[in-house]
Design a protein around this motif. Structure first.
Motif, short mmCIF file in Angstrom:
data_model
loop_
_atom_site.label_atom_id
_atom_site.label_comp_id
_atom_site.label_asym_id
_atom_site.label_seq_id
_atom_site.Cartn_x
_atom_site.Cartn_y
_atom_site.Cartn_z
N ARG A 40 0.62 -1.46 0.01
CA ARG A 40 -0.10 -0.15 0.06
C ARG A 40 1.00 1.31 -0.02
O ARG A 40 2.04 1.15 0.43
CB ARG A 40 -0.99 0.09 1.12
CG ARG A 40 -2.03 -1.05 1.22
CD ARG A 40 -2.80 -1.00 2.38
NE ARG A 40 -3.61 0.27 2.41
CZ ARG A 40 -4.78 0.59 1.78
NH1 ARG A 40 -5.15 -0.03 0.85
NH2 ARG A 40 -5.36 1.67 1.88
N GLU A 41 0.23 2.29 -0.51
CA GLU A 41 0.96 3.74 -0.61
C GLU A 41 -0.17 4.64 -0.62
O GLU A 41 -0.94 4.61 -1.37
CB GLU A 41 1.99 3.77 -1.72
CG GLU A 41 2.74 5.06 -1.72
CD GLU A 41 3.69 5.20 -2.70
OE1 GLU A 41 4.84 5.62 -2.53
OE2 GLU A 41 3.34 4.69 -3.85
N ASN A 42 -0.04 5.77 0.26
CA ASN A 42 -1.05 6.72 0.44
C ASN A 42 -2.45 6.19 0.48
O ASN A 42 -3.14 6.89 -0.22
CB ASN A 42 -0.71 7.60 -0.96
CG ASN A 42 0.61 8.44 -0.79
OD1 ASN A 42 1.31 8.58 -0.02
ND2 ASN A 42 1.24 8.39 -2.13
N ALA A 46 -1.12 -1.08 -3.72
CA ALA A 46 -0.24 -1.24 -4.82
C ALA A 46 0.19 -2.70 -4.91
O ALA A 46 1.11 -3.42 -4.57
CB ALA A 46 1.02 -0.59 -4.31
N GLU A 69 7.97 -1.83 -9.34
CA GLU A 69 6.54 -1.01 -9.21
C GLU A 69 5.79 -1.54 -9.94
O GLU A 69 4.71 -0.95 -10.17
CB GLU A 69 7.06 0.60 -9.01
CG GLU A 69 8.07 0.57 -7.75
CD GLU A 69 8.10 2.02 -7.52
OE1 GLU A 69 7.22 3.03 -7.46
OE2 GLU A 69 9.43 2.58 -7.35
N GLN A 100 1.57 0.06 5.53
CA GLN A 100 0.76 1.25 4.96
C GLN A 100 1.67 1.90 4.01
O GLN A 100 1.33 2.90 3.16
CB GLN A 100 0.50 2.43 5.96
CG GLN A 100 -0.52 1.88 7.06
CD GLN A 100 -1.77 1.26 6.40
OE1 GLN A 100 -2.32 2.07 5.21
NE2 GLN A 100 -2.35 0.24 6.67
N ASN A 101 2.83 1.30 3.63
CA ASN A 101 3.99 2.12 2.83
C ASN A 101 4.96 1.01 2.53
O ASN A 101 5.78 1.00 3.10
CB ASN A 101 4.61 3.37 3.50
CG ASN A 101 5.62 4.07 2.63
OD1 ASN A 101 5.54 3.68 1.41
ND2 ASN A 101 6.31 5.25 3.19
N PHE A 102 4.71 0.75 1.29
CA PHE A 102 5.73 -0.39 0.61
C PHE A 102 7.09 0.05 0.38
O PHE A 102 8.20 -0.77 0.39
CB PHE A 102 5.21 -0.96 -0.84
CG PHE A 102 5.36 0.09 -1.91
CD1 PHE A 102 6.57 -0.03 -2.48
CD2 PHE A 102 4.15 0.66 -2.21
CE1 PHE A 102 6.55 0.66 -3.69
CE2 PHE A 102 4.20 1.37 -3.48
CZ PHE A 102 5.48 1.39 -4.05
N ARG A 103 7.37 1.35 0.50
CA ARG A 103 8.59 1.88 0.21
C ARG A 103 9.41 1.74 1.61
O ARG A 103 10.59 2.01 1.66
CB ARG A 103 8.42 3.36 -0.09
CG ARG A 103 7.75 3.60 -1.48
CD ARG A 103 7.92 4.89 -1.90
NE ARG A 103 7.02 4.78 -3.20
CZ ARG A 103 7.60 4.38 -4.37
NH1 ARG A 103 8.70 3.94 -4.42
NH2 ARG A 103 6.76 4.51 -5.57
N THR A 104 8.66 1.50 2.77
CA THR A 104 9.77 1.31 3.74
C THR A 104 9.71 -0.35 4.00
O THR A 104 8.51 -1.13 3.97
CB THR A 104 9.06 1.67 5.09
OG1 THR A 104 9.06 3.24 5.15
CG2 THR A 104 9.79 1.40 6.50
N SER A 117 14.21 2.63 3.82
CA SER A 117 13.27 3.69 3.29
C SER A 117 13.57 4.51 2.14
O SER A 117 14.53 4.90 1.91
CB SER A 117 12.92 4.73 4.69
OG SER A 117 12.72 4.10 5.47
N HIS A 120 10.66 7.67 -4.47
CA HIS A 120 10.38 7.07 -5.62
C HIS A 120 11.88 6.62 -6.49
O HIS A 120 12.55 7.51 -6.46
CB HIS A 120 9.44 7.94 -6.60
CG HIS A 120 8.06 8.29 -6.05
ND1 HIS A 120 7.08 7.39 -6.52
CD2 HIS A 120 7.71 8.86 -5.13
CE1 HIS A 120 6.30 7.58 -5.70
NE2 HIS A 120 6.42 8.49 -5.07
#
Length: 124
Positions: A40-42, A46, A69, A100-104, A117, A120
């Motif tokens: 998930r993101e925002n 995802a 991505e 809640q944030n796949f970038r972490t 972390s 983009h």
């Protein structure tokens, strides 16, 4: 569904159709050691995000970490090792995404748990 061992394969219908999404970077690896799929993101799903952990085919390559991505069937993975030092040549054993944030992302090896972390990314 994401499957990996000596390559990476993806299915969008519970395995009835399987697509080979192996990519150039995986040629540096001898075995897939960990996968994480969907995130998930925002506040939005995802679902096609994929992380792949692999162990290199020689000591110079060591552990490799990749992120995709793109959508289903995409072979566009970015190698993240330039952002993450996996110490002691230890293989990546597990990959866990922040719910809640796949970038972490948390990467577990035999000797440590590392947090990464990301902002983009784009291919260099």
């Amino acid at each position: 569904m994401l499957i990996g061992r000596s390559g990476v394969y993806e299915s969008d219908n519970q395995g009835d159709r399987i697509v080979n999404v192996s990519f150039d970077g995986i040629k540096k690896a001898s075995i897939i050691t960990a996968l994480a799929y969907g995130g998930r993101e925002n506040g939005a799903d995802a679902r096609d995000v994929a992380y792949v952990g692999a162990y290199g085919d020689n000591p110079e390559n060591g552990s490799l970490l990749f992120l995709r991505e793109g959508g289903f069937g995409s072979k566009k993975f970015v190698q993240l090792n330039r952002f993450l030092e996996v110490s002691g040549g230890s293989e990546i054993r597990d990959i866990v995404l922040d719910p809640q944030n796949f970038r972490t992302v948390y990467v577990a090896t035999r000797t440590a748990v590392l947090q990464l972390s990301l902002i983009h990314l784009s291919e260099p």
